[in-house]
Design an enzyme around this catalytic site. Structure first.
Site, short mmCIF file in Angstrom:
data_model
loop_
_atom_site.label_atom_id
_atom_site.label_comp_id
_atom_site.label_asym_id
_atom_site.label_seq_id
_atom_site.Cartn_x
_atom_site.Cartn_y
_atom_site.Cartn_z
N HIS A 1 0.59 -1.34 0.13
CA HIS A 1 0.05 0.05 -0.07
C HIS A 1 0.83 1.43 -0.02
O HIS A 1 0.39 2.33 -0.24
CB HIS A 1 -0.91 0.04 1.19
CG HIS A 1 -2.11 0.77 1.03
ND1 HIS A 1 -2.41 1.66 0.03
CD2 HIS A 1 -3.35 0.65 2.04
CE1 HIS A 1 -3.66 2.20 0.17
NE2 HIS A 1 -3.97 1.59 1.21
N LYS B 1 -31.27 2.41 -6.42
CA LYS B 1 -31.47 3.45 -7.37
C LYS B 1 -32.90 3.95 -7.91
O LYS B 1 -33.45 4.64 -7.99
CB LYS B 1 -30.96 2.94 -8.77
CG LYS B 1 -29.12 3.24 -8.65
CD LYS B 1 -28.49 2.83 -9.98
CE LYS B 1 -26.86 3.03 -9.87
NZ LYS B 1 -26.44 2.60 -11.07
N SER C 1 -28.16 7.74 -3.40
CA SER C 1 -26.66 7.14 -3.90
C SER C 1 -26.45 5.87 -3.23
O SER C 1 -26.56 5.79 -1.93
CB SER C 1 -25.93 8.23 -3.21
OG SER C 1 -24.62 7.87 -2.92
N SER D 1 -12.81 6.27 3.00
CA SER D 1 -11.69 6.82 1.92
C SER D 1 -12.08 7.33 0.74
O SER D 1 -13.00 6.78 0.23
CB SER D 1 -10.62 5.86 1.79
OG SER D 1 -9.71 6.13 1.04
#
EC number: 2.3.1.7
Length: 620
Positions: A332, A418, A423, A449
């Site tokens: 990472h 949807k 969202s 993140s």
């Protein structure tokens, strides 16, 4: 990299160049927009303090918030804050610095981080099963063969830059995909990139032993899938049934210990230095595990940590099991998940759709003229043996403290979300908040993140997913006296708030990186502002839920470890018809959180459906 491929490549038309960007014709296709990418902004001080107060409010008592509010306002008004902001803006404006955050963050979050990379830093993908390739040699060979075109277009910079909403993203980190390695050094690790033309090989690990295989024939032709398959079979045969000394376990150590162990390894024999360099310079590591995981937890666990011995954690690794299942473990430090996801999707999609030129089919003479795989041996003295034994012990102790659960929830997926015009990411984040409320009766301090790669050398920013709106909705869901209609209104407010937080983070207007940067501007001898010692500051960035979404129809799971000792790693994927969570923790009732996630997901759906049905009935 002997085989030359023809890829469609042409000078970009003017209409292909996004407004505000320029093309550098000397940089290669991959990096053609790089020089014109915007710089990471420094948010306005008042904006960050306002957002900070807004995001800590749901996590504090009234008394705690009153105190923290006063501390934050004092900071905002202080001459010191203005000076720190001025210094940070000057750093951002320095033409020699492409990103004011990058070097600091890479050191603080990755290179300077001293705990073991496995569990704490690495992340894994589980590949979707390929029923045509259940033999491990055939599976490994196909993955490598499908990887080579991606290596070619990456190393030659022909690959098309990624874009989001038409805006190109930073592609600088792609250089670390292949022929790269992280190195243990004190006080902070380093990374090295090797010339792919001079190191055209891969390294296999089997039974803890390392084997080098060249990727081209002696005549310079790239190996076919069949030839690679022969070489993998040879590696498996050469490794035999006895395990070797697990030198790779050293890469699972505390980084300072690994630094000392690597020095001892090199000092004990020149052969060790040579073997290490062949491993470190390889295109990628392929771990050939002698296990046959079936359950989602088992294969996820095996891809995440394995046995700690048949690995080399300082590099990206493909992992192939004896039943033909496979996965990937990401190193990472130099890049985030999106480039490695693109690599894995390229490999798996091209195989699934027969888009790979696999070469000539296998015959009795396939591989007859290929040089045998070369075992990369180590000569170990007593000091090295002690380091290795201790590394294995430390790994086993660390992993034994951990738990993992995988929830493959098939109640619904993004198709249903949807239909409600919500969202999917915000929906799933709210489900997490509700599950945490069910388990702990309060909001969870949550990190989601968000990539900031639309900026030069951008990496990530935090979406602070716990909001006043999400707290109010979760409490309403748990209150039996509340109406579904009111719950649905609160739900949509919480979704809207999450989207606002996400937009701020993507635009480099989040809270956490700015506050981090301001603190870095405090010089020796100067006092650190009181906002950083306020208990609320540490409490509200103590990420109990470390969350991140990567979704792909070619992956059957992915995940990483928790970031605080009393928290959870909570990776997730959203498909049309399912949601999948991988939950990791230090034995903190992980199965209970799995249960509550499923319960929360179902209750959210039923609540929204009841409201929709009532609205429909009212229209009739």
């Amino acid at each position: 990299m002997a085989t030359k491929r023809n890829f469609k490549s042409s000078a970009p038309r003017k209409s292909d160049i996004p407004e505000g960007y320029a093309v550098d014709p000397t940089a290669g296709n991959m990096l053609r927009f790089q020089a014109s990418l915007p710089r990471l902004p420094v948010p306005a001080l008042s904006s960050t303090v306002h957002k900070y107060l807004e995001t800590i409010r749901p996590l504090l008592t009234d008394a705690e918030y009153t105190k923290s509010q006063a501390t934050a306002q004092d900071f905002l008004k202080s001459p010191q804050a203005a000076e720190l902001q001025k210094r940070l803006e000057a750093r951002a404006a320095d033409p020699s610095i492409k990103n004011w955050l990058a070097d600091w963050w890479n050191d603080a979050a990755y290179m300077g981080y001293r705990d073991p990379v496995v569990v704490y830093v690495s992340y894994f993908y589980v590949h979707l099963d390929d029923p045509r390739r259940r033999d491990p040699a055939k599976r490994a060979a196909s993955l490598i063969k499908a990887m080579l075109p991606f290596r070619e277009i990456t190393e030659s910079k022909q690959i098309e830059p990624e874009k989001v909403r038409g805006m190109p993203l930073c592609m600088d980190s792609y250089k670390w995909l292949f022929h790269a390695c992280r190195y243990p050094t004190k006080p902070s690790d380093t990374a090295k990139k090797f010339d792919p033309k001079a190191h055209n090989h891969v390294v296999f690990v089997r039974k803890n032993k390392f084997y080098e295989v060249l990727l081209a024939t002696p005549e310079g032709h790239e190996l076919s899938e069949a030839e690679l398959e022969v070489q993998v079979e040879r590696v498996i045969r050469m490794a035999g049934k006895e395990t070797g000394a697990p030198v790779g376990a050293l890469t699972a150590e505390n980084r300072d210990i690994w630094t000392d162990a690597r020095s001892a390894l090199i000092a004990s024999s020149p052969l060790n230095q040579q073997s290490l360099e062949r491993i470190e310079s390889s295109a990628i590591i392929i771990c050939l595990d002698d296990t046959t995981p079936v359950l989602r937890e088992d294969i996820s666990w095996s891809c995440w940590v394995g046995d700690g011995r048949n690995r080399f954690y300082d590099k990206h690794q493909l992992i192939v099991f004896d039943n033909g299942r496979s996965g990937f473990l990401g190193e990472h430090s130099c890049m985030d998940g999106t480039p490695t996801l693109r690599l894995n999707e390229f490999i798996l999609a091209s195989l699934a759709h027969n888009k790979v030129d696999l070469g000539a089919p296998r015959s009795n003479s396939t591989g007859a003229n290929l040089p045998q795989p070369v075992e990369l041996k180590f000569e170990l003295d007593a000091t090295c043996g002690k380091y290795i034994n201790e590394a294995c012990q430390h790994f086993d102790e660390l992993v034994d403290q951990h738990d993992m659960q995988v929830l493959h929830y098939e109640g619904y997926g993004k198709d249903l979300m949807k239909k409600f015009k919500a969202s999917p990411d915000a929906w799933v984040q709210l489900v997490k908040q509700l599950a945490f409320h069910k388990m702990f009766n309060r909001p969870g301090v949550t990190y989601e993140s968000c990539q900031t790669r639309k900026y030069q050398q951008g990496r990530t920013e935090v979406i602070r997913s716990a909001s006043l709106e999400s707290k109010e909705w979760a409490e309403a869901m748990l209150n039996s006296e509340e109406s579904d209609e009111h719950r649905a209104v609160l739900f949509r407010r919480a979704v809207a708030r999450h989207l606002q937080y996400a937009a701020w983070a993507a635009d480099g207007q989040g809270v956490d990186r700015h506050l981090f940067g301001l603190k870095k501007m405090v010089r020796d001898g100067e006092s650190v502002p009181a906002i950083y010692s306020d208990p609320a500051f540490s409490k509200t960035n103590h990420w109990e839920l470390s969350t991140s979404q990567l979704s792909s129809k070619y992956l059957d799971g992915w995940g990483y470890g928790e970031v605080v000792t009393d928290g959870y790693g909570l990776s997730y994927s959203i498909d049309d018809h399912y949601i999948r969570w991988t939950i990791t923790s230090l034995l903190r009732n992980t199965a209970e959180l799995k249960h509550y996630l499923a319960e929360a997901a179902t209750e959210t759906r039923f609540m929204m459906e009841r409201v929709a049905a009532a609205e429909q009935k009212g229209k009739l």
